[in-house]
Write an enzyme that holds these catalytic residues in place. Structure first.
Site, PDB file in Angstrom:
ATOM      1  CB  SER A  64      -0.860  -0.130   1.134  1.00  0.00           C
ATOM      2  OG  SER A  64      -1.783  -1.134   1.399  1.00  0.00           O
TER       3      SER A  64
HETATM    4  N1  SAH Z   1      -0.841  -4.930   4.223  1.00  0.00           N
HETATM    5  C1  SAH Z   1      -0.368  -5.123   2.998  1.00  0.00           C
HETATM    6  C2  SAH Z   1      -1.158  -4.829   1.643  1.00  0.00           C
HETATM    7  C3  SAH Z   1      -0.963  -5.707   0.779  1.00  0.00           C
HETATM    8  S1  SAH Z   1      -2.311  -5.765  -0.546  1.00  0.00           S
HETATM    9  C4  SAH Z   1       1.046  -4.532   2.907  1.00  0.00           C
HETATM   10  O1  SAH Z   1       1.641  -3.707   3.665  1.00  0.00           O
HETATM   11  O2  SAH Z   1       1.646  -5.054   1.883  1.00  0.00           O
HETATM   12  C5  SAH Z   1      -3.517  -6.519   0.139  1.00  0.00           C
HETATM   13  C6  SAH Z   1      -3.536  -8.086   0.272  1.00  0.00           C
HETATM   14  O3  SAH Z   1      -4.786  -8.610   0.858  1.00  0.00           O
HETATM   15  C7  SAH Z   1      -3.131  -8.739  -0.839  1.00  0.00           C
HETATM   16  O4  SAH Z   1      -1.595  -9.370  -0.487  1.00  0.00           O
HETATM   17  C8  SAH Z   1      -3.847  -9.727  -0.959  1.00  0.00           C
HETATM   18  O5  SAH Z   1      -3.631 -10.991  -1.632  1.00  0.00           O
HETATM   19  C9  SAH Z   1      -4.539  -9.963   0.469  1.00  0.00           C
HETATM   20  N2  SAH Z   1      -5.829 -10.346   0.481  1.00  0.00           N
HETATM   21  C10 SAH Z   1      -7.273 -10.174  -0.447  1.00  0.00           C
HETATM   22  N3  SAH Z   1      -7.978 -10.932  -0.194  1.00  0.00           N
HETATM   23  C11 SAH Z   1      -7.731 -11.600   0.985  1.00  0.00           C
HETATM   24  C12 SAH Z   1      -8.654 -12.588   1.783  1.00  0.00           C
HETATM   25  N4  SAH Z   1      -9.841 -12.904   1.519  1.00  0.00           N
HETATM   26  N5  SAH Z   1      -8.088 -12.998   2.976  1.00  0.00           N
HETATM   27  C13 SAH Z   1      -6.625 -12.468   3.173  1.00  0.00           C
HETATM   28  N6  SAH Z   1      -5.739 -11.785   2.459  1.00  0.00           N
HETATM   29  C14 SAH Z   1      -6.720 -11.002   1.371  1.00  0.00           C
END
Ligand code: SAH
Length: 230
Positions: A64
């Site tokens: 993010s």
């Molecule tokens: N907090 C992260 C943001 C990554 S983007 C960071 O600091 O890098 C959001 C993430 O949510 C992705 O890796 C995606 O695979 C995950 N995601 C999407 N749907 C999800 C679900 N149902 N359960 C767990 N993770 C999920």
């Protein structure tokens, strides 16, 4: 993994930028200064890591924007005694920001590839108190509930019913939610056993909150989901 004087200087500039956008909790600003964000993205992009930008990580996901991480962290109103659930481990950067504020963190990822690589990275960086889980965030983490706080770091089209019910009474959840690409950052407070209050905090963009897990290296199309009204 190496940190340099130049990269620390870029971090200092990022911290000033976050301050100029209204982030004034010194614990959050210190976390941004102390944690090298370039460790969480491809090393070829180290010098770009301190711009307010999202970058591709594994499995077609993104880390993010720094401002989004800071803003969501701020909305959580973290106390060092909190037990927190993060949905969407991704690169692990947001997880380390929360853990650096002393809270006990559980974080769930649905992409096996990311779960494994990020789990290893967090251990290597010494964040062995962060509990990483492989699973579907739509279910929350009932084994470890209730939580003081829940943070969803992917864009939801609705609020999965299981999540607010895994909050303690008085607990807060931060979730970007909306029908289209633009998601409304929403703070949900559990006022009582059955009552929740909602606050809207502005529009953000996120990768989608998908149902189910992906054990493959290649993303698969997620199953359709059933809508549950709160
Ligand atoms: N907090 C992260 C943001 C990554 S983007 C960071 O600091 O890098 C959001 C993430 O949510 C992705 O890796 C995606 O695979 C995950 N995601 C999407 N749907 C999800 C679900 N149902 N359960 C767990 N993770 C999920």
């Amino acid at each position: 993994m190496k940190d340099t004087h130049k990269l620390r200087g870029l971090r200092q500039r990022l911290v000033k930028y976050l301050q100029s956008r209204g982030i004034d909790d010194s614990r959050i600003l210190d976390a941004f200064m102390d944690i090298p964000r370039h460790y969480f993205i491809s090393k070829d992009f180290a010098e770009w890591a301190y711009r307010d930008e999202a970058f591709l990580i594994a499995a077609g996901q993104t880390i993010s924007h720094p401002y989004t991480v800071a803003f969501q962290t701020d909305l959580l109103q973290i106390k060092s005694s909190d037990k927190i659930l993060e949905i969407g481990t991704g690169s692990g950067y947001q997880a380390t920001v929360i853990a650096s504020m002393g809270a006990k963190l559980y974080t769930i990822e649905r992409q096996a590839e990311l779960y494994h690589t990020t789990n290893k990275l967090l251990i290597k960086l010494g964040y062995d108190r962060i509990r990483t889980l492989f699973g579907d965030g739509y279910q929350g983490a009932p084994r470890f509930a209730p939580f003081d706080k829940i943070i969803v770091t992917c864009g939801a089209s609705f609020i999965p019913k299981a999540l607010p019910y895994q909050l303690k009474i008085g607990g807060r959840m931060v979730i970007p939610v909306g029908e289209g690409e633009d998601k409304m950052m929403t703070v949900i407070t559990r006022e009582s056993e059955t009552e929740f209050s909602f606050e809207k905090k502005g529009i953000f963009k996120f990768v989608p909150f998908l149902e189910g897990i992906n054990e493959q290296k290649q993303s698969v199309i997620s199953k359709p989901v059933i809508r549950v009204k709160l």
